[in-house]
Structures are given as C-alpha cells and as structure tokens.
Scaffold this active site. Structure first.
Site, short mmCIF file in Angstrom:
data_model
loop_
_atom_site.label_atom_id
_atom_site.label_comp_id
_atom_site.label_asym_id
_atom_site.label_seq_id
_atom_site.Cartn_x
_atom_site.Cartn_y
_atom_site.Cartn_z
CB SER A 127 -0.89 -0.01 1.25
OG SER A 127 -1.52 1.24 1.44
CE1 TYR B 289 -4.56 -2.07 4.48
CE2 TYR B 289 -3.37 -0.04 4.09
CZ TYR B 289 -4.06 -1.12 3.61
OH TYR B 289 -4.26 -1.27 2.25
#
Length: 240
Positions: free
Chosen positions: A133, A146
C-alpha cells in the site's frame, strides 16, 4: 490469487485470465468469490474458486496443490488478502484483533510464498507479487495495524528477492493508493464523501483495473528486470 472476491482481487483475476492465465481464486467470502469466478468463466477464462481462510497454513498448502493438480504448474503468486479494523490508535486495539490483522495481512503472504516457491522452482521460476500500500511509506491516523503490515510486506519482498533470485523467482510488491472499491467506500457515509477523501494529485480515487494492469506487468516477462522493487500506483498520494 488471494482476496479474489474484492475489488482489486476481482479485477486482477479477470485481467490475468484475459491474458491467458488460469487462476486459483481464494477468498473467505464465498459469495463474492463466486461472482469473480463466474465473471472470468463468462468471458472465456479459466478460474477455480477456493473459499478459505488465508490465515491458515492448510489453505496455502491446498491452494498450491490445486494449481498443480488443475493446471499442472504454478508461475505467479498474487497475495492480496486484507483484514480491516475500525480506525483507532493502537492503545484501543485488542491483542486478539491485532493478531488477526497480522495473520491475514502479513502471515498469509509468508505461508503462501513458503509453499509456492518450491513448486515455482521446480517449474523453472516465477513471479511473486505481494500487495502492499502507499501506507507502507506514509501513515494515516488510526491505522497502525495496516501501516505496520504493509511496511513489513515491502521489506519481506526485498528479502525474498535476495534469497530466491538464483531460482529465477522474482518478488515484488504492488502498492495501490486509495482505490474506489466496496472496501474503501464502506468507511464513509456517502460515495461523494469517499471520493472527496482521495488525497491524490490526480484529484480522484483509483480504479481497480488501474491496479490490475500493474499486477499483470509484474507477473509478465515485461518486468523481467524488476525484483525486490515496490511498484507504487497511488495517483501521487505520497508526493503530497
């Protein structure tokens, strides 16, 4: 292909199949998974659904065995599964929830790679793509789990690239920015609010197919000089 029932996973499954790949589609959401497989087969592609929890080692073992038994080989691993928590600082996250996010978001990449690499090696090599990401590089409030997992995936890919280069196995990460998927939209009250949250230089959210094209590039011989790299497709998010 894990996370095949999601927006990015579904788009990538369809594009891989359109390029001639036969796809083992893995997702814990059986209904969403079946939609992806039906879309692939309706377009004339080859796909097999495997509804399972990627946090379990038996899932990785079976998925690899399915590739061998159904299609005779395994050339590409696209590790894309994700498990989210509500936005919160780490002081408000239980140990149980933290472990679950790591099991799905990070450990599954280890398990799949561990069992896929020997089969790829026996077939002469392959390409492993771990979906990270833009938040592997920068942070946002309330997403410590995350950011931690995605940052780990980027460095895991670098280490794997070093270890397996002699086996003709390339390992890269693919880092999407904010993409208009059902998973992204559910964090907002309206679609308009989600689209306004993009934080990109392009002034919009990405589309799943824009990420899928990056995955196909990393899987193909056109990226044969790339390993240990992170392909960032984020609309300029990290340049702000």
């Amino acid at each position: 292909m894990t996370g095949a029932g999601g927006g990015i996973g579904g788009a990538t499954s369809r594009l891989f199949a359109a390029e001639g790949a036969a796809v083992i589609c893995v997702d814990i959401n059986a209904e969403a998974l079946e939609e992806t497989v039906q879309a692939v087969t309706a377009a004339g592609g080859k796909a097999v659904a495997f509804a399972a929890d990627v946090a379990l080692e038996e899932t990785a073992i079976k998925a690899v065995e399915m590739a061998k038994s159904r299609f005779g080989r395994l050339d590409i691993l696209f590790s894309n599964a994700v498990y989210d928590l509500p936005l919160a600082p780490l002081t408000e996250i239980s140990h149980k929830d933290w472990r679950r996010t790591m099991e799905v978001n990070l450990d599954s990449a280890f398990l799949l790679s561990k069992h896929a690499i020997p089969v790829m090696d026996a077939g002469g090599g392959g390409s492993i793509i771990l979906v990270a990401s833009q938040l592997a590089r920068v942070a946002r409030p309330g997403r410590p789990w995350y950011c931690a997992a995605k940052g780990a995936l980027v460095n895991l890919a670098k280490a794997m690239a070093l270890d397996h280069a002699a086996q003709n196995i390339r390992v890269n990460t693919l880092s999407p920015g904010p993409v208009e998927t059902g998973r992204y939209l559910k964090n907002f009250d309206t679609v308009e609010a989600a689209r306004a949250s993009h934080h990109t230089l392009t002034g919009r959210l990405g589309a799943p197919n824009e990420i899928a094209t990056g995955a196909v590039f990393l899987a193909s011989d056109e990226s044969s000089f790339m390993t240990g790299a992170d392909l960032l497709i984020d609309g300029g998010y990290t340049a702000v």
